[in-house]
Design a protein around this motif. Structure first.
Motif, mmCIF file in Angstrom:
data_model
loop_
_atom_site.group_PDB
_atom_site.id
_atom_site.type_symbol
_atom_site.label_atom_id
_atom_site.label_comp_id
_atom_site.label_asym_id
_atom_site.label_seq_id
_atom_site.Cartn_x
_atom_site.Cartn_y
_atom_site.Cartn_z
ATOM 1 N N PRO A 109 0.825 -1.219 0.000
ATOM 2 C CA PRO A 109 0.000 0.000 0.000
ATOM 3 C C PRO A 109 0.857 1.267 0.000
ATOM 4 C CG PRO A 109 0.128 -0.913 2.191
ATOM 5 C CD PRO A 109 0.803 -1.900 1.299
ATOM 6 N N PRO A 110 0.243 2.422 -0.324
ATOM 7 C CA PRO A 110 0.987 3.683 -0.313
ATOM 8 C C PRO A 110 1.583 3.984 1.058
ATOM 9 C CG PRO A 110 -1.107 3.937 -1.448
ATOM 10 C CD PRO A 110 -1.143 2.584 -0.799
ATOM 11 N N VAL A 111 2.692 4.704 1.040
ATOM 12 C CA VAL A 111 3.453 4.996 2.252
ATOM 13 C C VAL A 111 3.109 6.402 2.725
ATOM 14 C CG1 VAL A 111 5.762 5.331 3.188
ATOM 15 C CG2 VAL A 111 5.321 3.432 1.644
ATOM 16 N N ASP A 112 2.725 6.507 4.006
ATOM 17 C CA ASP A 112 2.442 7.824 4.573
ATOM 18 C C ASP A 112 3.179 8.038 5.892
ATOM 19 O OD1 ASP A 112 1.099 6.009 6.085
ATOM 20 O OD2 ASP A 112 -0.844 7.032 6.021
ATOM 21 N N ARG A 113 4.083 7.111 6.257
ATOM 22 C CA ARG A 113 4.864 7.252 7.479
ATOM 23 C C ARG A 113 6.341 7.251 7.117
ATOM 24 N NH1 ARG A 113 2.630 2.592 8.865
ATOM 25 N NH2 ARG A 113 4.654 1.829 9.602
ATOM 26 N N VAL A 114 7.114 8.011 7.887
ATOM 27 C CA VAL A 114 8.535 8.136 7.594
ATOM 28 C C VAL A 114 9.263 6.819 7.805
ATOM 29 C CG1 VAL A 114 10.671 9.283 8.297
ATOM 30 C CG2 VAL A 114 8.565 10.594 8.104
ATOM 31 N N ASP A 115 8.905 6.075 8.856
ATOM 32 C CA ASP A 115 9.629 4.835 9.125
ATOM 33 C C ASP A 115 9.409 3.820 8.008
ATOM 34 O OD1 ASP A 115 6.978 4.553 9.710
ATOM 35 O OD2 ASP A 115 7.269 3.436 11.573
ATOM 36 N N ALA A 116 8.166 3.708 7.533
ATOM 37 C CA ALA A 116 7.892 2.781 6.439
ATOM 38 C C ALA A 116 8.598 3.215 5.161
ATOM 39 C CB ALA A 116 6.386 2.677 6.205
ATOM 40 N N ALA A 117 8.596 4.524 4.896
ATOM 41 C CA ALA A 117 9.283 5.021 3.710
ATOM 42 C C ALA A 117 10.788 4.820 3.821
ATOM 43 C CB ALA A 117 8.954 6.505 3.501
ATOM 44 N N ALA A 118 11.326 4.945 5.030
ATOM 45 C CA ALA A 118 12.766 4.759 5.214
ATOM 46 C C ALA A 118 13.164 3.313 4.955
ATOM 47 C CB ALA A 118 13.163 5.176 6.631
ATOM 48 N N PHE A 119 12.347 2.365 5.393
ATOM 49 C CA PHE A 119 12.639 0.956 5.125
ATOM 50 C C PHE A 119 12.586 0.684 3.622
ATOM 51 C CE2 PHE A 119 10.790 0.147 9.531
ATOM 52 C CZ PHE A 119 12.047 0.236 10.116
ATOM 53 N N ALA A 120 11.608 1.253 2.952
ATOM 54 C CA ALA A 120 11.532 1.093 1.504
ATOM 55 C C ALA A 120 12.743 1.729 0.833
ATOM 56 C CB ALA A 120 10.237 1.716 0.982
ATOM 57 N N GLY A 121 13.147 2.899 1.331
ATOM 58 C CA GLY A 121 14.315 3.557 0.771
ATOM 59 C C GLY A 121 15.588 2.766 0.963
ATOM 60 N N ARG A 122 15.693 2.031 2.079
ATOM 61 C CA ARG A 122 16.897 1.232 2.310
ATOM 62 C C ARG A 122 16.992 0.080 1.309
ATOM 63 N NH1 ARG A 122 20.689 1.219 5.809
ATOM 64 N NH2 ARG A 122 19.673 2.880 7.007
ATOM 65 N N SER A 123 15.882 -0.597 1.055
ATOM 66 C CA SER A 123 15.912 -1.655 0.045
ATOM 67 C C SER A 123 16.166 -1.082 -1.338
ATOM 68 C CB SER A 123 14.593 -2.432 0.072
ATOM 69 O OG SER A 123 13.502 -1.581 -0.264
ATOM 70 N N LEU A 124 15.639 0.128 -1.586
ATOM 71 C CA LEU A 124 15.868 0.778 -2.871
ATOM 72 C C LEU A 124 17.343 1.137 -3.031
ATOM 73 C CD1 LEU A 124 13.820 1.387 -5.082
ATOM 74 C CD2 LEU A 124 13.633 3.714 -4.208
ATOM 75 N N ALA A 125 17.971 1.594 -1.948
ATOM 76 C CA ALA A 125 19.400 1.920 -1.990
ATOM 77 C C ALA A 125 20.222 0.676 -2.287
ATOM 78 C CB ALA A 125 19.826 2.556 -0.671
ATOM 79 N N ALA A 126 19.851 -0.466 -1.691
ATOM 80 C CA ALA A 126 20.577 -1.708 -1.957
ATOM 81 C C ALA A 126 20.468 -2.095 -3.431
ATOM 82 C CB ALA A 126 20.043 -2.829 -1.066
ATOM 83 N N ALA A 127 19.274 -1.947 -4.009
ATOM 84 C CA ALA A 127 19.096 -2.288 -5.425
ATOM 85 C C ALA A 127 19.909 -1.361 -6.322
ATOM 86 C CB ALA A 127 17.612 -2.216 -5.783
ATOM 87 N N LEU A 128 19.929 -0.048 -5.996
ATOM 88 C CA LEU A 128 20.690 0.901 -6.804
ATOM 89 C C LEU A 128 22.182 0.582 -6.747
ATOM 90 C CD1 LEU A 128 20.927 3.496 -8.483
ATOM 91 C CD2 LEU A 128 20.998 4.775 -6.330
ATOM 92 N N HIS A 129 22.697 0.298 -5.563
ATOM 93 C CA HIS A 129 24.134 0.049 -5.443
ATOM 94 C C HIS A 129 24.531 -1.283 -6.057
ATOM 95 C CE1 HIS A 129 25.915 3.349 -3.046
ATOM 96 N NE2 HIS A 129 24.642 3.610 -2.828
#
Length: 527
Positions: free
Chosen positions: A249-269
């Motif tokens: 579902p869509p993200v509206d909390r910072v902690d949930a978005a941060a976890f998504a961003g961490r997996s996204l950072a791993a994929a980018l690197h």
């Protein structure tokens, strides 16, 4: 004119952000501490005698009204988003070097406002309206513009080298976003060698600098000589050097978005590693359920690591979702995208001997820990950080995975009475009984000695013979504080004992014991 750069530097930004978080006025004395030392303070605090490097206690004694806050990069980035949004209203394409410092091309702003000084004045007013003070610098190159902002100057076209040559050599290490990890040591070494200005450093032969001081000194020497830098907008990298996540579902909390961003950072690197490049300029793009698009660009002096990328994603999402800025989304985030819009070749990266920048095992382990953290909460997964202290447990600070590793106390300061290395490999806090030959409890006397020679150690149904012992070593700390206010309750001391083995081939077990509150505790096991 095409390459001119404008830099906006918000002075003492960690202190400004701390004051804003505490709803304090801009004139309040504020200090930010890390490892019990002041790393930033407001102008009001400096007027009262507070300086960087002071211990927290001494800073408070100089200014009793001082508001002291712990260093928090997330807080700094969150409140800096207001400044970035205000600047983007006047001039788009601002790049954030770090919270408190941003740069942007000045050519378009100069055309709109009539001149470079007029553009600088308009941007200063915009930052002031956002609740912060700043200084603006303009120069031909990005690095020079940052130093010009610290001096509050507009460097004339073609005058970058004369401007830099008069600066102190110690200025090379003042801006962390433009320097490597060893830049402070380099500046101090050059100062001791009698090289006092950047101009004197630029006069050194390039070959001598490279062979004597290393790679970071070579970068600093190119900067001192006024050589061209990478342009603010690098050549377009391959389109596959990005990572996209559809949030369902869509993200509206910072902690949930941060976890998504961490997996996204791993994929980018992972893609950057496969391409043999490193990212020095990162674009963060978010799309909301209402179709709103949010963009921000971050620049770093060195290629971003996976953790550094994840930190910037967390800071940016925190700033978007929590601040009352024009850029604040009005709906949950449905799509996140990270794009490496400026890269450097693999020759600029220091790769480990085995594997790449991020081994598969390390990535899998970190993803598993992040998953556990997402299921059980932010505090569920913690990593140790070396801290200052006397006992082995005091020398470890546990911080949640992904947070800034900030120790409770500075490990590099002297700690008289600290247990010497090696430290116990297993830490415990179990009560035990130390007995003498007559089965009487062994205590620590007022002279810091055993009341009798220890012979046996009993605990949890076990009865072991003590073959060797050393100590006790009294722990004399916080003796001035009353009991119940953090002061000692009775005598405190530590001792090492070696238990006899179960057989002739068993060397036995070495233990670290702590005597406090009139009884013994097993504090550690040496393995």
């Amino acid at each position: 004119m095409a390459s001119r750069v404008l830099a906006i530097w918000c002075m003492d930004w960690p202190a400004v952000a701390a004051a804003a978080a505490a709803d304090l006025p801009a004139t309040a004395p504020v200090a930010v501490t890390l490892a019990n030392r002041v790393i930033a303070c407001s102008s009001a605090a400096r007027s009262a005698g507070v300086q960087r490097g002071l211990r927290r206690r001494e800073a408070v004694s100089r200014c009793p009204q001082l508001h002291v806050a712990t260093a928090d990069p997330d807080r700094d980035a969150r409140f800096f988003e207001r400044v970035v949004a205000a600047v983007n209203e006047l001039v788009p394409r601002a790049e954030v070097l770090r919270p408190g410092l941003l740069v942007l091309p000045v050519r378009g702003a100069a055309r709109v406002f009539g001149s470079e000084p007029a553009a600088a004045e308009q941007l200063t007013d915009a930052v002031a309206a956002a609740g912060a003070e700043c200084q603006v610098g303009i120069a031909d190159r990005l690095s020079t513009a940052v130093f010009a902002a610290r001096a509050g100057r507009i460097v004339a076209p073609g005058e970058d080298v004369p401007f830099l040559s008069a600066l102190s050599i110690r200025q090379l290490a003042t801006e962390p976003s433009l320097s490597g990890p060893g830049r402070k040591g380099l500046a101090e070494l050059l100062w001791r060698m009698g090289i006092r200005t950047i101009g004197q450093f630029a006069a050194l032969p390039r070959a001598e600098v490279a062979s004597r001081f290393g790679a970071d000194a070579l970068v600093a020497h190119r900067f001192a000589c006024g050589e061209p830098e990478r342009p603010p907008s690098g050549g377009g990298p391959p389109p596959e050097l990005d990572a996209v996540l559809h949030c369902d579902p869509p993200v509206d909390r910072v902690d949930a978005a941060a976890f998504a961003g961490r997996s996204l950072a791993a994929a980018l690197h992972h893609r950057l590693l496969a391409a043999g490049v490193g990212c020095t300029r990162l674009a963060i793009h978010a799309v909301t359920a209402n179709g709103e698009e949010l963009n921000r660009v971050w620049r770093c002096a060195e290629p971003l690591t996976e953790d550094a990328t994840a930190d910037r994603v967390r800071w940016q999402l925190d700033g978007w979702l929590h601040n009352r800025t024009i850029d604040r989304p009005t709906a949950p985030v449905t799509r996140l995208r990270l794009q490496a819009i400026e890269v450097v070749s693999g020759a600029a990266l220091q790769l480990p001997l085995w594997g790449g920048l991020g081994e598969d095992d390390r990535l899998r382990a970190r993803r598993a820990l992040v998953r556990v953290q997402g299921l059980l909460g932010h505090q569920a997964v913690q990593v140790p950080v070396l801290s200052g202290g006397r006992g082995p447990a005091e020398r470890i600070t546990l911080t949640p995975l992904g947070d800034e590793p900030v120790p409770r106390a500075d490990p590099h300061q002297p700690w008289p009475g600290r247990i010497p290395d090696p430290a116990p490999s297993v830490l415990l806090d179990d009560p035990v009984e130390l007995l003498d030959a007559q089965d009487h409890p062994v205590r620590v006397t007022g002279r810091g000695l055993f009341s009798a020679d220890p012979v046996r150690l009993t605990a949890h149904g076990r009865d072991d013979r003590v073959r060797w012992w050393a100590g006790p070593w009294p722990v004399d700390e916080r003796w001035w504080a009353p009991e119940g206010a953090g002061g000692p309750a009775g005598r405190t001391a530590r001792a090492q004992v070696l238990l006899a083995g179960r057989c002739a081939s068993d060397p036995g077990t070495a233990l670290l014991l702590c005597y406090r509150r009139r009884r013994w505790y097993l504090e550690g096991i040496y393995e």
